[in-house]
Motif scaffolding. Sequence first.
Motif, mmCIF file in Angstrom:
data_model
loop_
_atom_site.group_PDB
_atom_site.id
_atom_site.type_symbol
_atom_site.label_atom_id
_atom_site.label_comp_id
_atom_site.label_asym_id
_atom_site.label_seq_id
_atom_site.Cartn_x
_atom_site.Cartn_y
_atom_site.Cartn_z
ATOM 1 N N GLU A 132 45.844 37.566 44.873
ATOM 2 C CA GLU A 132 46.467 38.843 45.215
ATOM 3 C C GLU A 132 47.388 38.705 46.422
ATOM 4 N N HIS A 152 49.109 46.037 48.555
ATOM 5 C CA HIS A 152 47.932 45.211 48.297
ATOM 6 C C HIS A 152 46.985 45.942 47.349
ATOM 7 N N GLU A 153 46.541 45.289 46.306
ATOM 8 C CA GLU A 153 45.517 45.844 45.430
ATOM 9 C C GLU A 153 44.139 45.550 46.013
ATOM 10 N N ILE A 194 40.565 44.407 45.877
ATOM 11 C CA ILE A 194 39.801 43.493 45.021
ATOM 12 C C ILE A 194 38.310 43.779 45.179
#
Length: 470
Positions: A292, A309-310, A312
């Motif tokens: 990521e 940003h994803e 996680i």
Amino acid sequence: MCKGTSKNSDYQEKMLFSLPEIVSDKKIRVDFDSPDISSNGGLVLVGNMRNSLAWKIGCLIPDERKKEFIHHTYMEMVSQRIGQILCGYEDANDCNRLRSDSALKMSCGRKPSDADLSSQPTMTRLENNIGSKTLYRIGKLFLDEYISSFDKAPKKIIVDADDTNANTYGAQQLTLFNAYYNEYCYMPLLLFDGLTGKLMLPLLRPGRRNKSLSVARIMQRVVEYLHGNWPNTVIELRGDSHFASHEFMDWAHDKWYVRYLTGLSANSTLLSMVDKQKRRAENDYLKAQNIEDDRYETLKRLRYPNVRHERIVIRRYYKLEYKAHSWKYPQRVIAKIEVSAEGTNIRFVVTKNRNNSPETVYRRYCGRGEMELWIKDLKYFKADRMSCNSYRANYFRLFLYAAAFVLAHRMKHTAFNGTEVERFTMDSLIKRIMLSAVYIVEKKTYIKISFSPHHRHREELEAALTRMAA
């Protein structure tokens, strides 16, 4: 100010208020001399409480008063008290103001022209005149009402068990200090149907008690009573780790109709059994996080405007065979390992279910979270108001609040079935429906009740009244 009953001109002049102009060219004059208007019009939708749960509770109370001095039966008094709770009036001292309310009178089986309902002292004497045997019979009545709410025996029910705090601020009997809530309180134990949201049974308990020691005895009696009425129904207990009772698990081991799915407190043995899986999940998280980060940096260099940003999250589910020293039989334990930016979180549940996958079992356990909303709904009726000195009086109060919840829940899902009102919280139901203003006129052969033609939920009210009139 209260509504006056005198009609003489001096009193009317005294109760007349002149206010600043709100509309042009018109003076504003306010008094307390309106016709028979009730702010509790929602009680019309509850109907006459005769033969309802409220009436049945009153029938269970032994009446040792002299008949020649009785003006208010216990059935009427309980119906009055529960009717007030349904409209958001939680205390007995509200009886003094509401005893003349026509809508409340009709819900208790009286005509608007009949004598007033009971006052606060009479109601308080009732609350403090309840014995332990009567409380037991009322608790059994709640289970009977729950059973009778089904047209036929269900194939399976889930008994969601949880408790909540009812803070106390006086010298109430058996109120104890609870370190978790940092308050003196009672700890009511509430049993809900996990599939329908119906309240099965409320129980008042002291503020500090080991739940795992008493849950087995309580649940055994409840399960056996339900099984006696529904011999082919599977009954499953669902609760947090405090309800993981080895006495209940040992008792339920050879009973096909009893299941359980409860949380289980972590210990060093359980954590060591999933240590390898924990390290594997943490490694998977680091790999996913690196991927990521690379994706984010690449898109940032390419100047994508909405790049972000994803989050996680790695979740893994595992099954274990575990037997604590106090357990008679090994049990199936499900472990959930969750790794995120906040760290590693490991949870365990113990179950009798050996057929479904670990993830399916854990997701079913998570369904108990909805019970928090049902408890919140019950507290909208001020069910945590335990201001009597006597423990039995407070126990009876809890039953009254619970009965109001049962009646409101049943009204929402029957009279308002399929409408917007069915999805209301109890707070919205009280404010938008129960506290509706109505104009009441008693004629020789009928009583006319008029809602405002501009009521916000007129369509829903018309649908409910149509069902009631059918």
